[in-house]
Design an enzyme around this catalytic site. Structure first.
Site, PDB file in Angstrom:
ATOM      1  CE1 TYR A  33       1.036  -0.298   4.412  1.00 49.95           C
ATOM      2  CE2 TYR A  33      -0.011   1.853   4.383  1.00 49.95           C
ATOM      3  CZ  TYR A  33       0.789   0.921   5.008  1.00 49.95           C
ATOM      4  OH  TYR A  33       1.370   1.228   6.225  1.00 49.95           O
ATOM      5  NE  ARG A  52       6.900   3.969   0.520  1.00 52.97           N
ATOM      6  CZ  ARG A  52       6.650   4.768   1.564  1.00 52.97           C
ATOM      7  NH1 ARG A  52       7.593   5.002   2.469  1.00 52.97           N
ATOM      8  NH2 ARG A  52       5.476   5.337   1.715  1.00 52.97           N
ATOM      9  NE  ARG A 101      -6.234 -19.652   3.879  1.00 58.17           N
ATOM     10  CZ  ARG A 101      -5.421 -20.536   4.458  1.00 58.17           C
ATOM     11  NH1 ARG A 101      -5.497 -21.815   4.153  1.00 58.17           N
ATOM     12  NH2 ARG A 101      -4.532 -20.133   5.347  1.00 58.17           N
ATOM     13  CE  LYS A 150       3.153   3.027   3.121  1.00 58.41           C
ATOM     14  NZ  LYS A 150       3.263   3.177   4.564  1.00 58.41           N
ATOM     15  CD  GLU A 182       9.881   1.393  10.698  1.00 57.23           C
ATOM     16  OE1 GLU A 182       9.843   2.327   9.881  1.00 57.23           O
ATOM     17  OE2 GLU A 182       9.811   0.195  10.355  1.00 57.23           O
ATOM     18  CG  LEU A 206       8.249   2.240   4.912  1.00 54.34           C
ATOM     19  CD1 LEU A 206       7.964   0.988   4.086  1.00 54.34           C
ATOM     20  CD2 LEU A 206       6.968   3.013   5.140  1.00 54.34           C
TER      21      LEU A 206
HETATM   22  N1  PLP Z   1       7.645   3.555   9.096  1.00 57.65           N
HETATM   23  C1  PLP Z   1       6.518   2.837   9.079  1.00 57.65           C
HETATM   24  C2  PLP Z   1       6.487   1.515   9.753  1.00 57.65           C
HETATM   25  C3  PLP Z   1       5.373   3.328   8.433  1.00 57.65           C
HETATM   26  O1  PLP Z   1       4.238   2.594   8.418  1.00 57.65           O
HETATM   27  C4  PLP Z   1       5.421   4.605   7.828  1.00 57.65           C
HETATM   28  C5  PLP Z   1       4.250   5.151   7.132  1.00 57.65           C
HETATM   29  O2  PLP Z   1       3.221   4.528   7.022  1.00 57.65           O
HETATM   30  C6  PLP Z   1       6.621   5.331   7.884  1.00 57.65           C
HETATM   31  C7  PLP Z   1       7.716   4.765   8.518  1.00 57.65           C
HETATM   32  C8  PLP Z   1       6.728   6.687   7.255  1.00 57.65           C
HETATM   33  O3  PLP Z   1       6.816   6.594   5.858  1.00 57.65           O
HETATM   34  P1  PLP Z   1       6.277   7.759   4.915  1.00 57.65           P
HETATM   35  O4  PLP Z   1       7.051   8.983   5.299  1.00 57.65           O
HETATM   36  O5  PLP Z   1       6.608   7.296   3.549  1.00 57.65           O
HETATM   37  O6  PLP Z   1       4.823   7.888   5.181  1.00 57.65           O
END
Ligand code: PLP
Length: 286
Positions: A33, A52, A101, A150, A182, A206
């Site tokens: 997503y 991304r 499935r 993501k 994070e 991420l």
């Molecule tokens: N880290 C995680 C785990 C996230 O889910 C997100 C955003 O959803 C981010 C960092 C920040 O990423 P972005 O700046 O691309 O929204």
């Protein structure tokens, strides 16, 4: 108001949009997503999100549902149809379904499922939460090892957010092998003696679109930035801290595990970066 949403080539009222119960996004979290912000009716950093998305799809051997230009058109059309001035566009691509499935992926020619919808968020930029700053708890990071992709596997981040709420806080930072990875849905930073510290990019976090922009803007503003591993104790002893994400931009952090940072209010660097980021985001929105 009933939203108009997008599903596999069609613009439909949200109440009429349908996806198969065999969709692998639903059964296996086999989906990726993106969330793109909208300010003044325009998209913030669409290019970064599109790049991304392509990377996430490639890493999972998933087909691209359409071209980047088509994706941009869909985003813009949904923003227009739903009259969004400030808000978000959510996009999800799943591996689709071949009608049953199975752990084995469906054949490569199975069409992916592409869904987009808008979220109206008046006051996204002038968010009172950013003036107050966020209170954070730290929790163990027990997510899978490819957090650079993501995917929609958001159960643990969602549980983390609930643990924070239960503790009377706003969010959680995740800690693995003694180091902060994070936030549940954002990248994490602290500031000590004027230097901004954040974890370097790897498969463990991420690669935030906002992180990239904020790091560039910080350097352009002659701020010192260091990418290295850091512990939660270092963050607790910091002068200030903040997070970045596409939906909350730069969010000051004022408390970690009950310890107030600085004077317990949003710090000057976080406030300045939020201002600079929003200013640039509005100027470059498309
Ligand atoms: N880290 C995680 C785990 C996230 O889910 C997100 C955003 O959803 C981010 C960092 C920040 O990423 P972005 O700046 O691309 O929204």
């Amino acid at each position: 108001m009933t939203r108009t949403v997008y599903v596999n080539g069609e613009y439909l009222p949200e109440t009429e949009a349908k996806v198969s119960i065999f969709d692998r996004g639903f059964l296996m979290a086999d989906a990726v997503y993106e969330v793109t912000s909208v300010l003044d009716g325009k998209l913030i950093d669409f290019e970064g999100h599109a790049v991304r998305l392509k990377r996430s799809l490639d890493e999972l051997d998933m087909a691209e549902p359409c071209t980047k230009e088509e994706l941009l058109d869909i985003h813009r059309k949904l923003v227009e149809l739903n009259g969004i001035d400030e808000g978000l566009v959510y996009l999800q691509v799943s591996r689709g379904s071949d009608g049953d499935r199975d752990f084995v992926f469906p054949s490569a020619d199975t069409p992916p499922t592409l869904v987009l919808f808008t979220q109206n968020k008046p006051g996204l930029a002038d968010n009172p939460a950013a003036k107050k700053g966020a209170k954070i708890i730290s929790i163990e990071d027990i997510r899978w090892g490819r957090r650079d992709i993501k995917t929609v596997q958001l159960l643990y981040p969602s549980m983390g957010k609930m643990m924070a709420k239960k503790a009377g806080c706003d969010d959680a930072w995740l800690v693995e092998d003694g180091f902060v990875t994070e936030g549940t849905s954002n990248n994490a930073y602290f500031v000590k003696a004027g230097k901004i510290v954040t974890r370097p990019l790897s498969n463990n976090i991420l690669h935030g679109i906002t992180r990239k922009a904020v790091m560039r803007l910080a350097k352009e503003a002659q701020m010192e930035v260091e990418e290295r591993l850091f512990t939660i104790d270092e963050a607790k002893a910091a002068d200030e801290a903040f997070t970045t994400s596409a939906s909350a931009f730069v969010m000051p952090v004022v408390e970690i595990d009950g310890v107030a940072l600085g004077d317990g209010t949003p710090g000057p660097i976080a406030r300045r970066l939020r201002e600079i980021y929003l200013d640039e985001a509005r100027k470059t929105a498309i």
